[in-house]
Design an enzyme around this catalytic site. Structure first.
Site, mmCIF file in Angstrom:
data_model
loop_
_atom_site.group_PDB
_atom_site.id
_atom_site.type_symbol
_atom_site.label_atom_id
_atom_site.label_comp_id
_atom_site.label_asym_id
_atom_site.label_seq_id
_atom_site.Cartn_x
_atom_site.Cartn_y
_atom_site.Cartn_z
ATOM 1 C CD GLU A 46 -4.899 4.420 5.548
ATOM 2 O OE1 GLU A 46 -4.163 4.006 4.627
ATOM 3 O OE2 GLU A 46 -5.066 3.790 6.611
ATOM 4 C CG HIS A 71 -2.843 2.567 1.842
ATOM 5 N ND1 HIS A 71 -3.701 2.102 2.811
ATOM 6 C CD2 HIS A 71 -2.811 1.599 0.885
ATOM 7 C CE1 HIS A 71 -4.159 0.912 2.446
ATOM 8 N NE2 HIS A 71 -3.617 0.582 1.286
ATOM 9 C CB SER A 119 -4.186 -2.564 1.938
ATOM 10 O OG SER A 119 -4.853 -1.915 0.878
#
Length: 492
Positions: A312, A409, A184
């Site tokens: 995600e 995610h 990220s």
């Protein structure tokens, strides 16, 4: 254990020595709060316990804060009370083993290198020296402050990598075989570091999980965010004035300012739908937007493994309960805020996913805008500069949240570290198969050691490795996405 800064005392367990909370820079306090990182004080360090964590605002989503909590630590001694510290796991303090340096995610506003799921023991048992770092976040790390250096969080990361170059041999690591990795905002940091002259030569390989080279602000955007924060606080943003503001008030004002900039037209004529806090192209610390630097060959000497998760935005849609209230009208409004060009893609996504709910359509389109297309453009830029890149897609899907979460995610991180027994993130993954962790660890360790994860580079066949309990390679799976997004500009 003796380093350039002094003797360091750690712990040994199951054949792995761990050293926690080692300061790589002086505490960013007082006059140093918004300064470039300064050398750590000399002296012996008791590194048997975690060091201090950096000060961060609360997550703006309480659900994510609960599911993926940040630790809050004070440090156990004077020398590990600096939040600019790092942790090391090693199987041997002799020899020259490859090194993995992990940069945590958290949107440049939250996170810590001492999250327990980042424990490096399992990787160290495979003859890798593992380092995890803290760096300044939020206002201290990335918001522009009058008279102060820009991109302090990036400078912290560089200081940590320099510490590794100077000291990692004492822990059995090879300073010429360093891989910097992150997820990220950590992955965005990795690609940004690849583009920075100040970071050149500090690492040979890079792993970017769910993050690429687009997430930076222009000077105008950074100034706009600073102005909004200044207005919320009612003071100019200077080191002196901010020192008078308690942390809880500062971070409440930051969250309010970020809410404003995401809903009110900014310098580009529309709300900033990117991260509100992120690096700024200041022309000095960060000379160019990372993706533009990659396009002209900067960082091409670094081996790269990169990829995304298949779903995600499941973290932000299913895990937060947004999917339970996201209807067609809300979908249209949320997509329109990304811009008319992105809004025009919605019919194509309806055709591609004919049975998808509004929440599923948003998850796919927003995930492509924020993660997948920037990653693919990074790979394309690398290949145009003559450098191969290895690409993956994490596809294992948990049964949690009624199966609506998908391969979301952050889900992959405990698989990379082989820490499925750790409680961090367990509510997301549920009962996860060890075979997925075994598969990821084998690939990641292979890349750290050799620069090759075990499948073909992306190349002319557009090869992507899909990671589940085993790896399956597919050819050009994202072609329809690239065709649809041709000429459009996700995340700026």
């Amino acid at each position: 254990m003796t380093t350039h800064q002094g003797a360091i005392r750690g712990r040994e367990r199951a054949g792995v020595a761990s050293f926690r909370g080692i300061p790589y820079a002086a505490a960013p306090e007082g006059a140093l709060r918004f300064a470039a990182p300064q050398p750590a004080p000399l002296g012996d360090v008791d590194a048997r316990e975690w060091g201090a964590t950096v000060s961060t605002p609360p997550q703006r989503s309480p659900e994510i804060d609960r599911l993926l909590p940040d630790p809050v630590r004070q440090g156990s001694s004077a020398l590990n009370s600096s939040p600019l510290n790092l942790n090391v796991w090693t199987p041997s303090t002799t020899g020259a083993l490859p090194v993995l340096v992990w940069i945590h995610g958290g949107g440049f506003v939250t996170g810590a290198g001492s999250v327990t799921a980042y424990d490096g023991s399992a990787l160290a048992q495979r003859d890798i020296v593992v380092v995890t770092i803290n760096y300044r976040l939020a206002v201290e790390g990335f918001v522009e402050v009058e008279g102060c250096v820009s991109n302090r969080g990036l400078l912290d990361q560089i200081a940590a990598l320099r510490w590794v170059q100077e000291n990692i041999a004492a822990f059995g690591g090879d300073p010429t075989a360093v891989t910097v990795a992150g997820e990220s905002a950590g992955a965005m940091s990795v690609v940004t570091l690849m583009s920075m002259p100040l970071a050149r030569g500090l690492f040979a390989r890079a792993i970017a999980q769910s993050g690429a080279g687009h997430h930076v602000h222009t000077p105008d955007e950074a100034a706009y965010i600073s102005a909004q924060l200044s207005a919320e606080l009612g003071i100019p943003l200077t080191n002196e004035s901010l020192s008078q503001i308690p942390d809880d008030r500062l971070y409440a004002a930051l969250n309010a300012a970020l809410t404003t900039v995401s809903s009110v037209p900014g310098p580009g004529g529309r709300p900033l739908r990117r991260l509100g806090v992120q690096p700024v192209v200041d022309g000095d610390v960060l000379p160019m937007r990372p993706i533009d630097a990659v396009r002209v060959g900067v960082g091409s000497e670094v081996d790269l493994l990169t990829g995304t998760n298949a779903d995600e935005y499941g973290l932000f849609v299913a895990a937060t309960g947004l999917d339970e209230r996201l209807d067609e009208a809300m979908l249209a409004g949320m997509v329109s805020r990304l811009g008319s060009d992105v809004e025009a893609l919605l019919p194509a996504y309806r055709t591609r996913f004919p049975h998808a709910s509004p929440a599923e359509l948003f998850k796919q389109l927003q995930g492509d805008w924020f993660f997948v297309i920037p990653m693919l453009r990074l790979v394309t830029a690398r290949e145009a500069a003559g450098r191969r890149t290895f690409v993956y897609e994490f596809v294992w899907t948990p049964e949690t949240f009624g199966g609506r979460l998908g391969a979301c995610h952050t889900l992959e991180v405990p698989f990379v570290f082989d820490t499925l027994g750790d409680p961090w993130g367990r509510e997301l993954r549920g009962d996860a198969p060890q075979a997925v962790a075994d598969t990821m660890v084998e690939a990641w360790v292979s890349f750290v050691r050799t620069g090759h994860p075990g499948w073909d580079a992306h190349g002319s066949a557009s090869t992507v490795a899909r990671i589940d309990e085993r790896i399956t390679t597919v050819t050009d799976p994202h072609r329809w996405r690239l065709d649809r997004w041709q000429g459009l500009a996700p995340v700026g």
